[in-house]
Enzyme design. Structure first.
Site, PDB file in Angstrom:
ATOM      1  N   THR A 185      36.859  42.433  40.047  1.00 35.83           N
ATOM      2  CA  THR A 185      38.204  42.457  40.623  1.00 35.83           C
ATOM      3  C   THR A 185      39.148  42.946  39.542  1.00 35.83           C
ATOM      4  O   THR A 185      38.984  42.609  38.376  1.00 35.83           O
ATOM      5  CB  THR A 185      38.658  41.052  41.063  1.00 35.83           C
ATOM      6  OG1 THR A 185      38.662  40.222  39.909  1.00 35.83           O
ATOM      7  CG2 THR A 185      37.736  40.477  42.106  1.00 35.83           C
ATOM      8  N   GLU A 330      36.019  39.656  46.682  1.00 31.13           N
ATOM      9  CA  GLU A 330      35.240  38.407  46.720  1.00 31.13           C
ATOM     10  C   GLU A 330      34.661  38.118  48.099  1.00 31.13           C
ATOM     11  O   GLU A 330      33.842  37.219  48.268  1.00 31.13           O
ATOM     12  CB  GLU A 330      36.131  37.219  46.315  1.00 31.13           C
ATOM     13  CG  GLU A 330      36.540  37.195  44.863  1.00 31.13           C
ATOM     14  CD  GLU A 330      37.816  38.004  44.589  1.00 31.13           C
ATOM     15  OE1 GLU A 330      38.107  38.939  45.364  1.00 31.13           O
ATOM     16  OE2 GLU A 330      38.490  37.709  43.596  1.00 31.13           O
TER      17      GLU A 330
END
Ligand code: AMP
Length: 542
Positions: A185, A330
């Site tokens: 991320t 995620e």
């Protein structure tokens, strides 16, 4: 008592086997990095992918090894993905829009042993390869004729390397919970965090993504994944495309309005997915040229909040259905998609847009709730907003290396870091990132609502709302605006346009005009830099 059904591990390469057997002649068309449009099929990709797997194994790569890709969406990238997964190694998509030092940090953290790299990105890799301690092999995604002079050690041209294998290879078999892919991320604070997908989570996610009220894909579809494979798995299209047998059109490195239009038109694309900025460029191109979209039926728009003006334009001017979607790396990444439930179908005009502007409801496989600061669940009333938490079989249960443990609770809920409300029909609407929300007099103001409203003004190109310290209220909103070229809207014009469309106390206290708003590597507004830029700003109301 256990059921008596077969063990059939959910392994990603089975998706490609299925595509080859059932949809072998279905085309995969790429705008190649070398330039020309290249046409291939699922059968051909399957065969070449087996060759890549065979070659990787011969070079010594094994179960669990991380193999990076630094590449655009092309058929070659797909071949590499399935080959890596098919030997039980882990594809690790790198985002080329990050700074080279960040890419090196991520590669070291993941301990990447090999990398497939597009010609475009070879110069980036040349800068950092020496700093990546684990790297042993570089495969440049091109042929001998286009292979550049390079300082990269152990670099080979993909086609030449591939030609040394015959494809007589059997995919490896292992537990479906084995790691399949990895994506970091782009954290705006702290180091990036690695998300580690499994074969099982990828296959389940591909099924979820294809369902009618999610992306709603069919083998008759022609799918253009503009969203990059390095941005959260191209939202699952690299897996659900072969699973469904849809024709794939891979845009390579060109994502401007004219290039995207050319593919939509010549390949008769029916379905596409991308972030709002891509669609803004396309709509601008269509407006300038007067061209139409006769084949395109549906676009999924997510990654950032989609302004209603975009939804309305697609539907009213071009007869293209917009599905607003929310997700995150995620979550593999799909969380919610906004299609209409039966109770909304009769709605028209603004009332229909009121629903479609929301981020929607989850497919089976994603549970969600909103909570207050103490973790108590909040009502689904369409206005009480709180921390958005999710769980499901394609949602991360930890980050690679154990960072960010505070985001996961004992009951399996993952705190997304987003702030949202959910209505009685189950539709979720994001109001902010928890870190970006403006707190005025103890109450929260949604920056996303303010931004979406502001970009509805015909002279505004982009807008961002940030909180500025205020002696009485704690914080008050400042609206930062980029004007459209050649337009000169004043502060008064913009505030008058917004007035009456949000609660009075949400109205920005001031408007600042800038030439540019900073963005992250995944195209989101970088509020941290914007707040730093305006840290000494004094509001006229204070
Ligand atoms: P990424 O992992 O880079 O895909 O970023 C995920 C984040 O993007 C989410 O947590 C949201 O903050 C934001 N995001 C994604 N889709 C949307 C959307 N449709 N509306 C608002 N924010 C979104």
């Amino acid at each position: 008592m256990l059921g008596l059904m077969q063990e059939w591990p959910l392994l990603c390469h089975k998706l490609l086997d299925h595509a080859e057997r059932q949809h072998g002649s279905r085309e995969v068309v790429s705008r190649s990095i070398e330039g020309p449009i290249v046409r291939t099929t699922f059968a051909e990709i399957h065969h070449r992918s087996l060759k890549v797997a065979q070659r990787l194994e011969r070079d010594g790569f094994r179960l669990g090894d991380r193999v990076a890709t630094l590449a655009w969406n092309t058929a070659r990238h797909i071949e590499a993905w399935y080959a890596i997964m098919g030997i039980g190694a882990v594809y690790h998509t790198l985002n080329p829009r990050l700074f080279p030092e960040q890419i090196a940090w991520i590669m070291n953290n993941a301990e990447d042993k090999a990398i497939f790299v597009d010609l475009t990105f070879a110069p980036i890799l040349e800068k950092i390869a020496g700093a990546v301690r684990s790297l042993r092999r570089v495969i440049v995604l091109t042929d001998h004729a286009h292979m550049p002079q390079t300082s990269l050690a152990n670099a080979v041209a993909y086609e030449e390397w591939l030609a040394q294998a015959d494809g007589a290879f059997t995919w490896k078999t292992f537990d479906e919970n084995t790691a399949a892919g990895m994506c970091y991320t782009s954290g705006t604070t702290g180091d990036p965090k690695g998300v580690l997908y499994s074969h099982r989570s990828n296959v389940l996610h591909a099924m979820m993504a294809a369902m009618p009220d999610a992306m709603g894909l069919s083998t008759r579809d022609v799918v253009l994944p503009v969203v990059p494979m390095f941005h959260a798995n191209a939202w699952g299209l690299g897996q659900s495309g072969p699973m469904i047998g849809a024709k794939l059109v891979m845009p390579g490195c060109k994502m401007d309005g004219a290039s995207i239009y050319e593919l939509l038109d010549t390949e008769k694309v029916t379905f596409s997915a991308a972030v709002p900025t891509v669609w803004m460029m396309l709509l601008q191109y269509l407006e300038e040229t007067g061209k139409k979209l006769p084949y395109l039926k549906k676009v999924v728009i997510g990654g950032a909040s989609c302004p209603r003006a975009i939804i309305a334009k697609f539907q009213d001017n071009y007869d293209v259905q917009v599905v607003h979607a929310w997700g995150m790396t995620e979550m593999s990444p799909l969380g919610t998609l906004c299609t209409l439930k039966p109770q909304h179908e009769m709605r028209t005009g603004e009332a229909r847009l009121d629903v479609q502007g929301k981020q929607g409801f989850p497919p089976f496989g994603v549970e969600m709730k909103v909570t207050d600061d103490d973790g108590n669940a909040l009502p689904w009333d369409g206005k009480t907003f709180g921390h958005l938490k999710v769980r499901g079989p394609a949602v991360a249960r930890a980050y690679y290396g154990g960072d960010g443990a505070e985001q996961f609770d004992a009951d399996g809920w993952f705190d997304t870091g987003d702030v949202a409300h959910i209505d009685a029909s189950g539709y979720m609407q994001i109001t902010d990132r928890a870190k970006d929300v403006i707190k005025s007099g103890g109450e929260w103001i949604s920056t996303i609502d303010l931004e979406n409203l502001a970009v509805g003004h015909p002279d505004v190109a982009e807008a961002a709302a940030i909180g500025i310290p205020h002696s009485k209220w704690g914080e008050r909103p400042l609206l930062v605006v980029v004007r459209k070229p050649g337009r000169e809207p004043s502060k008064g014009d913009i505030l008058t346009f917004m007035s009456g469309k949000v609660a009075k106390w949400w109205m920005p206290d001031d408007v600042a005009f800038v030439g540019e708003i900073p963005h992250t590597a995944t195209g989101k507004i970088q509020k941290t830099s914007l707040r730093a830029q305006f840290k000494d700003y004094r509001l006229p109301t204070d």
